[in-house]
Design a protein around this motif. Sequence first.
Motif, mmCIF file in Angstrom:
data_model
loop_
_atom_site.group_PDB
_atom_site.id
_atom_site.type_symbol
_atom_site.label_atom_id
_atom_site.label_comp_id
_atom_site.label_asym_id
_atom_site.label_seq_id
_atom_site.Cartn_x
_atom_site.Cartn_y
_atom_site.Cartn_z
ATOM 1 N N ALA A 192 0.818 -1.214 0.000
ATOM 2 C CA ALA A 192 0.000 0.000 0.000
ATOM 3 C C ALA A 192 0.856 1.271 0.000
ATOM 4 O O ALA A 192 0.531 2.255 -0.678
ATOM 5 C CB ALA A 192 -0.902 -0.005 1.235
ATOM 6 N N GLU A 193 1.958 1.228 0.738
ATOM 7 C CA GLU A 193 2.809 2.417 0.858
ATOM 8 C C GLU A 193 3.416 2.795 -0.496
ATOM 9 O O GLU A 193 3.457 3.956 -0.881
ATOM 10 C CB GLU A 193 3.951 2.166 1.853
ATOM 11 C CG GLU A 193 3.506 1.897 3.273
ATOM 12 C CD GLU A 193 3.246 0.425 3.572
ATOM 13 O OE1 GLU A 193 2.760 -0.306 2.686
ATOM 14 O OE2 GLU A 193 3.541 0.015 4.706
ATOM 15 N N ARG A 194 3.898 1.770 -1.205
ATOM 16 C CA ARG A 194 4.495 2.066 -2.517
ATOM 17 C C ARG A 194 3.432 2.468 -3.530
ATOM 18 O O ARG A 194 3.659 3.323 -4.365
ATOM 19 C CB ARG A 194 5.327 0.885 -3.009
ATOM 20 C CG ARG A 194 6.784 0.966 -2.543
ATOM 21 C CD ARG A 194 7.561 -0.246 -2.949
ATOM 22 N NE ARG A 194 7.116 -1.419 -2.207
ATOM 23 C CZ ARG A 194 7.086 -2.655 -2.695
ATOM 24 N NH1 ARG A 194 7.451 -2.875 -3.929
ATOM 25 N NH2 ARG A 194 6.672 -3.661 -1.934
ATOM 26 N N LYS B 175 1.732 6.620 -6.984
ATOM 27 C CA LYS B 175 0.658 7.463 -7.514
ATOM 28 C C LYS B 175 1.055 8.938 -7.409
ATOM 29 O O LYS B 175 0.874 9.706 -8.345
ATOM 30 C CB LYS B 175 -0.641 7.227 -6.714
ATOM 31 C CG LYS B 175 -1.389 5.980 -7.143
ATOM 32 C CD LYS B 175 -2.566 5.686 -6.227
ATOM 33 C CE LYS B 175 -3.671 6.716 -6.300
ATOM 34 N NZ LYS B 175 -4.785 6.361 -5.348
ATOM 35 N N ALA B 176 1.607 9.304 -6.267
ATOM 36 C CA ALA B 176 1.974 10.705 -6.031
ATOM 37 C C ALA B 176 3.121 11.137 -6.956
ATOM 38 O O ALA B 176 3.050 12.192 -7.595
ATOM 39 C CB ALA B 176 2.383 10.891 -4.571
ATOM 40 N N VAL B 177 4.144 10.294 -7.029
ATOM 41 C CA VAL B 177 5.307 10.658 -7.860
ATOM 42 C C VAL B 177 4.889 10.752 -9.326
ATOM 43 O O VAL B 177 5.329 11.645 -10.057
ATOM 44 C CB VAL B 177 6.463 9.641 -7.646
ATOM 45 C CG1 VAL B 177 7.580 9.865 -8.656
ATOM 46 C CG2 VAL B 177 7.008 9.755 -6.217
ATOM 47 N N GLU C 64 2.234 11.805 -10.391
ATOM 48 C CA GLU C 64 1.484 13.058 -10.587
ATOM 49 C C GLU C 64 2.395 14.274 -10.434
ATOM 50 O O GLU C 64 1.932 15.407 -10.362
ATOM 51 C CB GLU C 64 0.340 13.155 -9.565
ATOM 52 C CG GLU C 64 -0.752 12.100 -9.732
ATOM 53 C CD GLU C 64 -1.538 12.235 -11.033
ATOM 54 O OE1 GLU C 64 -1.828 13.367 -11.446
ATOM 55 O OE2 GLU C 64 -1.848 11.181 -11.638
ATOM 56 N N GLY C 65 3.696 14.018 -10.302
ATOM 57 C CA GLY C 65 4.656 15.126 -10.254
ATOM 58 C C GLY C 65 5.134 15.506 -8.870
ATOM 59 O O GLY C 65 5.946 16.415 -8.712
ATOM 60 N N GLU C 66 4.647 14.829 -7.817
ATOM 61 C CA GLU C 66 5.079 15.142 -6.446
ATOM 62 C C GLU C 66 6.478 14.583 -6.207
ATOM 63 O O GLU C 66 6.822 13.502 -6.693
ATOM 64 C CB GLU C 66 4.112 14.530 -5.425
ATOM 65 C CG GLU C 66 2.652 14.901 -5.620
ATOM 66 C CD GLU C 66 2.324 16.325 -5.185
ATOM 67 O OE1 GLU C 66 3.229 17.058 -4.750
ATOM 68 O OE2 GLU C 66 1.141 16.701 -5.280
ATOM 69 N N ARG C 67 7.274 15.326 -5.431
ATOM 70 C CA ARG C 67 8.627 14.848 -5.111
ATOM 71 C C ARG C 67 8.957 14.967 -3.633
ATOM 72 O O ARG C 67 9.962 14.422 -3.176
ATOM 73 C CB ARG C 67 9.677 15.648 -5.905
ATOM 74 C CG ARG C 67 9.634 15.414 -7.421
ATOM 75 C CD ARG C 67 10.081 13.991 -7.774
ATOM 76 N NE ARG C 67 10.124 13.786 -9.227
ATOM 77 C CZ ARG C 67 9.089 13.358 -9.957
ATOM 78 N NH1 ARG C 67 7.932 13.107 -9.383
ATOM 79 N NH2 ARG C 67 9.201 13.190 -11.266
ATOM 80 N N HIS C 68 8.141 15.738 -2.895
ATOM 81 C CA HIS C 68 8.446 15.983 -1.484
ATOM 82 C C HIS C 68 7.225 15.678 -0.621
ATOM 83 O O HIS C 68 6.105 16.033 -0.977
ATOM 84 C CB HIS C 68 8.901 17.428 -1.287
ATOM 85 C CG HIS C 68 10.103 17.772 -2.124
ATOM 86 N ND1 HIS C 68 11.377 17.413 -1.767
ATOM 87 C CD2 HIS C 68 10.200 18.394 -3.312
ATOM 88 C CE1 HIS C 68 12.222 17.808 -2.706
ATOM 89 N NE2 HIS C 68 11.541 18.412 -3.658
ATOM 90 N N MET D 35 12.207 2.732 -0.503
ATOM 91 C CA MET D 35 11.607 3.550 -1.573
ATOM 92 C C MET D 35 11.125 4.889 -1.027
ATOM 93 O O MET D 35 11.267 5.927 -1.683
ATOM 94 C CB MET D 35 10.455 2.760 -2.210
ATOM 95 C CG MET D 35 10.148 3.159 -3.623
ATOM 96 S SD MET D 35 11.568 3.022 -4.711
ATOM 97 C CE MET D 35 11.393 4.540 -5.643
ATOM 98 N N LEU D 36 10.576 4.869 0.195
ATOM 99 C CA LEU D 36 10.168 6.131 0.820
ATOM 100 C C LEU D 36 11.394 7.003 1.065
ATOM 101 O O LEU D 36 11.350 8.227 0.897
ATOM 102 C CB LEU D 36 9.438 5.861 2.150
ATOM 103 C CG LEU D 36 8.019 5.282 2.038
ATOM 104 C CD1 LEU D 36 7.533 4.765 3.390
ATOM 105 C CD2 LEU D 36 7.035 6.327 1.498
#
Length: 137
Positions: A54-56, A61-63, A65-69, A95-96
């Motif tokens: 679930a964490e990955r 999903k976030a990465v 969409e362009g999220e990095r932080h 990975m986190l």
Amino acid sequence: MDRNLLIEKAYEGMKNAYSPYSGFQVGAAILADSGKIYTGCNIESCSYTPTSCAERTALYKAVSEGERHFTAIAVVSSGGADGDYTAPCGVCRQMLYEFCGDDLIVILAKSKEDHLQTTLGQLLPMGFGPSQLGKEK
Ligand code: THU
């Protein structure tokens, strides 16, 4: 950071868990610096190895969409053998660490009332990160 909201979102993510082999459902919600929350669930494979935690799922999903932080992640599950908190596996911790480093707040919740708050630095001491290869996080 609204901890209750993040836990709520992790439970929302858990509703979509695809775990016919383990029967163990996990949900995660990660808070990006943009303020957006991305949810994830575990997605299993009949050949086991390709399974995504679930964490990955939430992180990818976030990465994507362009999220990095990121500031924080909440993890919930359908319950361990003795009702333990469900903590990210070693692969997820690594990975986190790629995007979050030591300071990421990690909330392990059995419910909104019963949770444990720690950091990625505590879960993965002396982590190997991008800076060791001379790269920016
Ligand atoms: N799992 C997660 O999604 N996150 C964790 O933190 C631990 C384990 C999943 C992988 C697999 O689908 C199931 O839980 C049993 O290992």
